[in-house]
Design a protein around this motif. Structure first.
Motif, mmCIF file in Angstrom:
data_model
loop_
_atom_site.group_PDB
_atom_site.id
_atom_site.type_symbol
_atom_site.label_atom_id
_atom_site.label_comp_id
_atom_site.label_asym_id
_atom_site.label_seq_id
_atom_site.Cartn_x
_atom_site.Cartn_y
_atom_site.Cartn_z
ATOM 1 N N ALA A 167 0.845 -1.201 0.000
ATOM 2 C CA ALA A 167 0.000 0.000 0.000
ATOM 3 C C ALA A 167 0.879 1.249 0.000
ATOM 4 C CB ALA A 167 -0.889 -0.009 1.240
ATOM 5 N N ALA A 168 0.416 2.297 -0.690
ATOM 6 C CA ALA A 168 1.143 3.571 -0.689
ATOM 7 C C ALA A 168 0.166 4.704 -0.948
ATOM 8 C CB ALA A 168 2.249 3.581 -1.746
ATOM 9 N N VAL A 169 0.383 5.796 -0.253
ATOM 10 C CA VAL A 169 -0.492 6.958 -0.374
ATOM 11 C C VAL A 169 -0.383 7.585 -1.771
ATOM 12 C CG1 VAL A 169 -0.717 9.367 0.412
ATOM 13 C CG2 VAL A 169 -0.533 7.505 2.087
ATOM 14 N N PHE A 170 -1.512 7.990 -2.309
ATOM 15 C CA PHE A 170 -1.527 8.828 -3.516
ATOM 16 C C PHE A 170 -1.725 10.270 -3.062
ATOM 17 C CE2 PHE A 170 -2.383 4.883 -5.831
ATOM 18 C CZ PHE A 170 -1.579 5.069 -6.949
ATOM 19 N N ALA A 171 -0.700 11.101 -3.283
ATOM 20 C CA ALA A 171 -0.762 12.493 -2.831
ATOM 21 C C ALA A 171 -1.020 13.432 -4.008
ATOM 22 C CB ALA A 171 0.553 12.863 -2.159
ATOM 23 N N ASP A 172 -1.553 14.606 -3.689
ATOM 24 C CA ASP A 172 -1.668 15.649 -4.716
ATOM 25 C C ASP A 172 -0.360 16.418 -4.796
ATOM 26 O OD1 ASP A 172 -4.687 15.662 -5.434
ATOM 27 O OD2 ASP A 172 -4.592 15.478 -3.264
ATOM 28 N N VAL A 173 0.206 16.667 -3.627
ATOM 29 C CA VAL A 173 1.470 17.394 -3.546
ATOM 30 C C VAL A 173 2.345 16.680 -2.522
ATOM 31 C CG1 VAL A 173 2.558 19.572 -2.833
ATOM 32 C CG2 VAL A 173 0.402 19.627 -4.086
ATOM 33 N N THR A 174 3.623 16.525 -2.835
ATOM 34 C CA THR A 174 4.571 16.012 -1.849
ATOM 35 C C THR A 174 5.601 17.099 -1.596
ATOM 36 O OG1 THR A 174 4.256 13.720 -2.536
ATOM 37 C CG2 THR A 174 6.288 14.225 -1.350
ATOM 38 N N VAL A 175 5.780 17.434 -0.327
ATOM 39 C CA VAL A 175 6.740 18.476 0.010
ATOM 40 C C VAL A 175 7.960 17.815 0.641
ATOM 41 C CG1 VAL A 175 7.086 20.706 1.107
ATOM 42 C CG2 VAL A 175 4.776 19.972 0.537
ATOM 43 N N CYS A 176 9.079 17.908 -0.050
ATOM 44 C CA CYS A 176 10.312 17.272 0.422
ATOM 45 C C CYS A 176 11.144 18.270 1.221
ATOM 46 C CB CYS A 176 11.153 16.780 -0.749
ATOM 47 S SG CYS A 176 10.334 15.552 -1.770
ATOM 48 N N ALA A 177 11.781 17.769 2.272
ATOM 49 C CA ALA A 177 12.657 18.602 3.075
ATOM 50 C C ALA A 177 14.056 18.619 2.462
ATOM 51 C CB ALA A 177 12.720 18.061 4.505
ATOM 52 N N HIS A 178 14.565 19.810 2.207
ATOM 53 C CA HIS A 178 15.945 20.052 1.765
ATOM 54 C C HIS A 178 16.257 19.624 0.332
ATOM 55 C CE1 HIS A 178 20.161 20.913 2.078
ATOM 56 N NE2 HIS A 178 20.482 19.664 1.833
ATOM 57 N N ALA A 179 15.919 18.398 -0.038
ATOM 58 C CA ALA A 179 16.189 17.918 -1.406
ATOM 59 C C ALA A 179 15.026 17.029 -1.830
ATOM 60 C CB ALA A 179 17.484 17.110 -1.447
ATOM 61 N N ALA A 180 14.748 16.997 -3.133
ATOM 62 C CA ALA A 180 13.709 16.085 -3.615
ATOM 63 C C ALA A 180 14.186 14.659 -3.378
ATOM 64 C CB ALA A 180 13.448 16.319 -5.095
ATOM 65 N N LYS A 181 13.292 13.803 -2.918
ATOM 66 C CA LYS A 181 13.673 12.422 -2.687
ATOM 67 C C LYS A 181 13.516 11.635 -3.997
ATOM 68 C CE LYS A 181 14.640 13.754 1.268
ATOM 69 N NZ LYS A 181 13.889 14.924 1.441
ATOM 70 N N VAL A 182 14.501 10.782 -4.242
ATOM 71 C CA VAL A 182 14.530 9.993 -5.479
ATOM 72 C C VAL A 182 13.185 9.297 -5.718
ATOM 73 C CG1 VAL A 182 15.588 7.959 -6.529
ATOM 74 C CG2 VAL A 182 17.023 9.676 -5.409
ATOM 75 N N GLY A 183 12.608 8.777 -4.645
ATOM 76 C CA GLY A 183 11.337 8.056 -4.757
ATOM 77 C C GLY A 183 10.185 8.896 -5.295
ATOM 78 N N CYS A 184 10.319 10.226 -5.221
ATOM 79 C CA CYS A 184 9.235 11.097 -5.697
ATOM 80 C C CYS A 184 9.333 11.378 -7.192
ATOM 81 C CB CYS A 184 9.253 12.428 -4.945
ATOM 82 S SG CYS A 184 8.934 12.260 -3.194
ATOM 83 N N VAL A 185 10.456 11.033 -7.822
ATOM 84 C CA VAL A 185 10.591 11.353 -9.253
ATOM 85 C C VAL A 185 10.703 10.101 -10.124
ATOM 86 C CG1 VAL A 185 11.611 13.626 -8.803
ATOM 87 C CG2 VAL A 185 13.124 11.654 -9.152
ATOM 88 N N ILE A 186 10.822 8.938 -9.490
ATOM 89 C CA ILE A 186 10.899 7.706 -10.284
ATOM 90 C C ILE A 186 9.620 6.903 -10.112
ATOM 91 C CG2 ILE A 186 12.103 5.489 -10.515
ATOM 92 C CD1 ILE A 186 14.694 6.925 -10.086
ATOM 93 N N SER A 187 9.087 6.457 -11.233
ATOM 94 C CA SER A 187 7.853 5.688 -11.253
ATOM 95 C C SER A 187 8.069 4.319 -10.579
ATOM 96 C CB SER A 187 7.440 5.499 -12.716
ATOM 97 O OG SER A 187 6.315 4.707 -12.813
ATOM 98 N N PRO A 188 7.121 3.734 -9.857
ATOM 99 C CA PRO A 188 5.760 4.231 -9.647
ATOM 100 C C PRO A 188 5.636 5.271 -8.526
ATOM 101 C CG PRO A 188 5.998 2.077 -8.631
ATOM 102 C CD PRO A 188 7.288 2.354 -9.340
ATOM 103 N N GLY A 189 6.716 5.484 -7.748
ATOM 104 C CA GLY A 189 6.645 6.479 -6.675
ATOM 105 C C GLY A 189 6.231 7.849 -7.188
#
Ligand SMILES: NC(=O)C1=CN([C@@H]2O[C@H](COP(=O)(O)OP(=O)(O)OC[C@H]3O[C@@H](n4cnc5c(N)ncnc54)[C@H](O)[C@@H]3O)[C@@H](O)[C@H]2O)[C@@H](O)CC1
Ligand SMILES: [K+]
Length: 501
Positions: A167-189
């Motif tokens: 299971a994983a949350v589907f978000a409208d916006v993800t706010v990363c602290a300090h740097a974008a996390k790799v998981g937020c830019v690579i599919s399916p994340g």
């Protein structure tokens, strides 16, 4: 934009603390900045903040306090019985402020009333598959139809890879602290993250280290495209041999060559099957078209390899694959050409598929780029499209390692890997999900190779230009993304390239 894996982030976080910046200060700044985004983006009246047991949950407690301060009616779910450290301090403040704390059994009722959910359940400290209790909460969030802001990474997504095991949350916006996390830019994340934003939390540059993944934006490429300087002639500007097309697929050859021409090749040659050549010749005014020996199914026969190699004498790079077909003849043709040249080669589509189960790639020493989509890479690795799609970073790195070449794995998050280098492309649009765009990409990268760029840089730049061309088309026409056709890219490739000069 800087991309950090979970490990790289915790290293920066640790160094900042070693430099004397307390973890609680970082958490405070993270939470305050994220709450600001929540207010600006969603103007919530009632927010449910779902907080896990780690520091991600701690960020959530700060967000809850900040939203409460701004007049939002806040409910907080804290999933752990006993908190410690900074999260405990921030939870205590919520208690003192008499912010409503709810139990997990109340989540559904709260979701009915809320107009924003803040997902602070799991952050970079998570990997693998979420436990049952957290999975239940995630499913309720996803089923509620309420806007979701995820803290740092959507819960359930592996922040270091983008993999989603359960299971994983589907978000409208993800706010990363300090740097974008790799998981937020690579599919399916990436699909779970929605729009990814980065906020400053006070980590100084002294705490940073070189990221293992590069975000391919315009700034990372500017000045890398070679210019043709006087005195120049058509060969000095790059000479590309494209081996493409068959009777059934003449368009693929045209797309690839036209892409190459617009990406600045001085001269293009095309080798295609004798039956396809007349039609292709009409479409390609500037190209020297060779109709070569045709095989049984209207594709080029393996016997054409010698002629193609001979015709490539003045070429500085080759593109092999678009529309050549995948049968036994195609495989033998590709193998024979690869064995006969040390020039830089880009292998696309059918050529990649053809080489599954052979050692032609591993054996090859010349510079090589392969540009598969998930299905083609799955066939090459003997795993399958599903496995590749689920583990894009892992699969592209495995292929680059096993075959000793540069791998460009196509997708909305195009990944380029070579040796220890990995990058993720920043441009593109769903508009590119249409026939022929991959052929254009092969031509663009082929042209850059022919102009002397190294495989990794050529692949990175080609992916960026290709994606940017689609963005420019969308901006200029204002048409629906679905209406784009691959040939629309030709006029925009030069403008996209112009932005990099
Ligand atoms: N000073 C700091 O430490 C900072 C922390 N930050 C935040 O802290 C996060 C990282 O914090 P942590 O390292 O504490 O880790 P997390 O808060 O991401 O995750 C740890 C929690 O997840 C639970 N968990 C782990 N695996 C699980 C599984 N399979 N199923 C269910 N639960 C599981 C653990 O029991 C623990 O409660 C970042 O994502 C970020 O949000 C940032 O705000 C930056 C500053
Ligand atoms: K989260």
């Amino acid at each position: 934009m800087k991309l950090y894996t979970a490990e790289e982030m915790s290293r920066a976080d640790g160094r900042a603390q070693d430099l004397g910046i307390p973890g609680g200060v970082l958490m405070e700044r993270a939470g305050a900045a994220m709450a600001q985004v929540a207010l600006e983006r969603f103007s919530p009246n009632r927010a449910l903040i779902v907080c896990g047991g780690g520091n991600n949950g701690g960020d959530g407690f700060v967000i809850a306090r900040e939203l409460h301060r701004a007049g939002v009616e806040v409910a907080v779910l804290a999933t752990k019985d006993e908190y410690g450290g900074d999260p405990a301090i921030n939870l205590e403040a919520l208690r003192n402020l008499e912010v409503r704390l709810v139990r997990v059994e109340e989540v559904e009722a709260e979701l009915d009333r809320a107009d924003l959910v803040v997902d602070a359940l799991l952050g970079t400290g998570f990997s693998g598959e979420v436990r049952e209790k957290e999975a239940g909460i995630i499913e309720k969030i996803n089923g509620a139809g309420v806007s979701v802001l995820a803290v740092d990474v959507p819960s359930g997504v592996d922040g270091g890879t983008g993999e989603v095991a359960g299971a994983a949350v589907f978000a409208d916006v993800t706010v990363c602290a300090h740097a974008a996390k790799v998981g937020c830019v690579i599919s399916p994340g990436a699909e779970h993250a929605g729009e990814t934003l980065v906020v400053e939390i006070g980590i100084p540059p002294e705490a940073d280290s070189e990221p293992s993944l590069l975000w391919t934006d315009g700034a990372s490429l500017r000045g890398s495209i070679p210019r043709t300087s006087a005195p120049a002639h058509k060969y000095s500007a790059g000479a590309l041999m494209v081996v493409a097309g068959s009777r059934a697929m003449t368009g693929a050859a045209v797309m690839s060559v036209r892409g190459a021409e617009r990406a600045g090749c001085g001269i293009t040659f095309l080798a295609t099957s004798a039956g396809a050549a007349p039609a292709v010749d009409i479409a390609l005014t500037e190209t020297i078209v060779y109709g070569v020996e045709e095989g049984e199914f209207g594709g080029m026969s393996p016997g054409a390899a010698d002629e193609i190699l001979g015709r490539s004498e003045r070429a500085t790079a080759l593109v092999i694959g678009p529309g050549i077909g995948t049968g036994e003849e195609g495989r033998r043709l590709v193998e024979a050409i690869l064995a006969g040249t040390d020039l830089p080669v880009l292998l696309d589509a059918d050529a990649v598929t053809s080489l599954a189960g052979t050692d032609a790639l591993a054996r090859r020493e010349g510079p090589t780029v392969i540009t598969p989509h998930a299905g083609e890479l799955g066939r090459l690795l003997g795993s399958g499209a599903k496995e590749v799609s689920a583990r894009r970073l892992h699969s592209s790195r495995q292929a680059a390692h096993d075959y000793g070449c540069c791998v460009l794995l196509k997708g909305s998050d195009t990944i380029v890997v070579e040796g220890g280098k990995t990058s993720v492309n920043s441009t593109g649009s769903v508009a590119l999900a249409t026939a022929g765009t991959g052929d254009v990409l092969s031509g663009v990268i082929g042209a850059l190779l022919s102009r002397g760029m190294q495989p990794y840089e050529a692949a990175r730049a080609g992916a960026w230009i290709h994606g940017r061309a689609a963005e420019l088309w969308l901006r200029e026409t204002g048409w629906p993304a679905e209406s784009m056709v691959a040939t629309d890219l030709f006029d925009h490739v030069p403008r996209a390239m112009g932005e990099l000069l």
